[in-house]
Design a protein around this motif. Structure first.
Motif, PDB file in Angstrom:
ATOM      1  N   UNK A  31       0.924  -1.161  -0.063  1.00  0.00           N
ATOM      2  CA  UNK A  31       0.089   0.118  -0.113  1.00  0.00           C
ATOM      3  C   UNK A  31       0.801   1.227   0.029  1.00  0.00           C
ATOM      4  N   UNK A  32       2.174   1.007   0.099  1.00  0.00           N
ATOM      5  CA  UNK A  32       3.049   2.243   0.082  1.00  0.00           C
ATOM      6  C   UNK A  32       3.006   3.159  -1.187  1.00  0.00           C
ATOM      7  N   UNK A  33       3.174   4.127  -1.183  1.00  0.00           N
ATOM      8  CA  UNK A  33       3.288   5.251  -2.516  1.00  0.00           C
ATOM      9  C   UNK A  33       4.993   5.388  -2.765  1.00  0.00           C
ATOM     10  N   UNK A  34       5.421   5.382  -3.930  1.00  0.00           N
ATOM     11  CA  UNK A  34       6.690   5.303  -4.182  1.00  0.00           C
ATOM     12  C   UNK A  34       7.060   6.915  -4.348  1.00  0.00           C
ATOM     13  N   UNK A  35       7.994   7.243  -3.615  1.00  0.00           N
ATOM     14  CA  UNK A  35       8.915   8.504  -3.603  1.00  0.00           C
ATOM     15  C   UNK A  35      10.152   8.183  -4.043  1.00  0.00           C
ATOM     16  N   UNK A  36      10.534   8.079  -5.443  1.00  0.00           N
ATOM     17  CA  UNK A  36      11.808   7.625  -5.871  1.00  0.00           C
ATOM     18  C   UNK A  36      12.790   8.812  -5.284  1.00  0.00           C
ATOM     19  N   UNK A  37      14.086   8.106  -5.110  1.00  0.00           N
ATOM     20  CA  UNK A  37      15.018   9.090  -4.477  1.00  0.00           C
ATOM     21  C   UNK A  37      15.853   9.919  -5.447  1.00  0.00           C
ATOM     22  N   UNK A  38      16.233  11.326  -5.340  1.00  0.00           N
ATOM     23  CA  UNK A  38      17.207  11.794  -6.206  1.00  0.00           C
ATOM     24  C   UNK A  38      18.402  11.117  -6.517  1.00  0.00           C
ATOM     25  N   UNK A  39      18.771  10.994  -7.661  1.00  0.00           N
ATOM     26  CA  UNK A  39      20.024  10.214  -7.823  1.00  0.00           C
ATOM     27  C   UNK A  39      21.252  11.022  -8.114  1.00  0.00           C
ATOM     28  N   UNK A  40      21.246  12.550  -7.932  1.00  0.00           N
ATOM     29  CA  UNK A  40      22.230  13.393  -8.157  1.00  0.00           C
ATOM     30  C   UNK A  40      23.349  13.237  -7.131  1.00  0.00           C
ATOM     31  N   UNK A  41      24.472  12.962  -7.413  1.00  0.00           N
ATOM     32  CA  UNK A  41      25.721  12.620  -6.393  1.00  0.00           C
ATOM     33  C   UNK A  41      25.881  11.354  -6.054  1.00  0.00           C
ATOM     34  N   UNK A  42      24.928  10.490  -6.339  1.00  0.00           N
ATOM     35  CA  UNK A  42      25.268   9.109  -6.393  1.00  0.00           C
ATOM     36  C   UNK A  42      26.363   8.427  -7.222  1.00  0.00           C
ATOM     37  N   UNK A  43      27.340   7.689  -6.593  1.00  0.00           N
ATOM     38  CA  UNK A  43      28.407   7.165  -7.446  1.00  0.00           C
ATOM     39  C   UNK A  43      28.431   5.675  -7.309  1.00  0.00           C
ATOM     40  N   UNK A  44      27.609   5.198  -6.475  1.00  0.00           N
ATOM     41  CA  UNK A  44      27.498   3.893  -6.226  1.00  0.00           C
ATOM     42  C   UNK A  44      26.273   3.372  -5.583  1.00  0.00           C
ATOM     43  N   UNK A  45      25.730   1.963  -5.941  1.00  0.00           N
ATOM     44  CA  UNK A  45      24.582   1.620  -5.501  1.00  0.00           C
ATOM     45  C   UNK A  45      24.846   0.174  -5.008  1.00  0.00           C
ATOM     46  N   UNK A  46      24.411  -0.166  -3.766  1.00  0.00           N
ATOM     47  CA  UNK A  46      24.707  -1.252  -3.173  1.00  0.00           C
ATOM     48  C   UNK A  46      23.052  -1.791  -2.816  1.00  0.00           C
ATOM     49  N   UNK A  47      23.195  -3.457  -3.221  1.00  0.00           N
ATOM     50  CA  UNK A  47      21.724  -3.882  -3.143  1.00  0.00           C
ATOM     51  C   UNK A  47      21.725  -4.714  -2.228  1.00  0.00           C
ATOM     52  N   UNK A  48      20.525  -5.157  -1.663  1.00  0.00           N
ATOM     53  CA  UNK A  48      20.260  -6.422  -0.908  1.00  0.00           C
ATOM     54  C   UNK A  48      19.729  -7.333  -1.909  1.00  0.00           C
ATOM     55  N   UNK A  49      19.647  -8.625  -1.612  1.00  0.00           N
ATOM     56  CA  UNK A  49      19.226  -9.539  -2.405  1.00  0.00           C
ATOM     57  C   UNK A  49      17.812 -10.289  -2.264  1.00  0.00           C
TER      58      UNK A  49
END
Length: 295
Positions: A31-49
């Motif tokens: 039921x959550x509404x998305x609020x995508x994050x700003x990607x400006x300044x992001x240089x790496x992305x780490x993920x959970x599996x």
């Protein structure tokens, strides 16, 4: 067993049961509404599996008790690994013994001061089978049992998102509660090993390797150090995506990363509003579909 960034010889037999025992799973909307994050300044992305990059039927990795179904799964896995369920001692329950051994390992680790312990699953199965007086192919047993008790399937958009992130010049890694078979999900179910997707070993941390599980900050230490020392990337330039407020968002927040909540599957979403550390905790963004990360 080494994490599979390039498939070493001898792994193919372990990919086969993952493929055979897996079938498509669709995420269940939240039921959550998305609020995508700003990607400006992001240089790496780490993920959970589990629950983030892969749909998990049980919601997470771990020894959930499903009663008789788990014992049926154990006996089928035992046979597939070269054992004979008919030769088990009277009254022996492999699934119950499995949970007992994990609980004992956790208790021993906590006694040594490890707040969030993780087991090495092959050691657990070795102890389970020694109690039954039986020797089998332990990696095969572990994979067969896991696939029967916690089926998984790639989250919609997984390949597209990882390729798009890498294509934009961002580095990618993984910080996940996991076992040796977790990296096998990529070649088995999407046909591409982690290395071919752009994941580097130094940017990945697996709980079974560290002997600690999230939310322990120790799990993040290796990837963050590699990003800082090798690439000059600081925590505030690293986005971390996970589905659990306690295990993912809390440690990422405390370490100064940009935590983003994946709320795309009701089975695995863990908001934990009753937990004192999560009650007033918020993420830097919320996405309900992996592809919202690149929109």
């Amino acid at each position: 067993m080494e994490p599979l960034f390039a498939l070493p010889p001898g792994v193919e037999p372990l990919l086969e049961p993952i493929r055979r025992l897996s079938s498509p799973l669709l995420p269940q909307p939240t039921s959550l509404e998305p609020s995508p994050p700003p990607m400006e300044g992001v240089r790496a992305v780490l993920f959970d599996i589990y629950g983030t990059l892969f749909v998990s039927a049980s919601g997470d990795i771990g020894p959930a008790d499903r009663g008789g179904r788990d014992e049926t799964a154990f006996r089928a896995a035992l046979e597939a690994a070269g054992g004979d369920a008919g030769r088990l001692p009277p009254g022996f329950s492999g699934s119950r013994r499995y949970r007992e051994v994990i609980a004992a390992h956790h208790a021993a680790a906590r006694a040594r001061g490890v707040e969030w312990p993780e087991v090495e699953i092959l050691e657990v199965w070795e102890e389970v089978l020694s109690a039954a007086g039986m020797a089998v192919d332990l990696p095969r047993l572990a994979v067969e049992y896991e696939c029967r008790t916690n089926p998984v399937w790639p989250m919609p958009g997984l390949l597209e998102v990882v390729r798009e992130v890498v294509g934009h010049g961002l580095l990618v890694g993984i910080v996940s509660n996991a076992q040796f078979y977790t990296p096998l999900l990529f070649p088995a179910l999407i046909g591409t090993p982690l290395g071919e997707l752009g994941f580097r070993p130094e940017f990945c941390a697996w709980s079974w390797r560290e002997g600690e599980a999230k939310p322990s900050p120790r799990l993040f230490a290796g990837p963050l150090e590699a990003l800082r020392e090798g690439w000059g990337i600081h925590p505030g330039e690293v986005l971390y995506l996970g589905n659990d407020m306690l295990k993912d968002i809390l440690p990422a927040h405390r370490l100064g990363l940009r935590p983003v909540l994946f709320a795309g599957d009701r089975r695995s979403l863990r908001l934990r509003p009753e937990h004192p550390h999560c009650r007033h905790l918020s993420a830097d963004g919320v996405i309900t579909d992996l592809r919202q990360l690149i929109e």
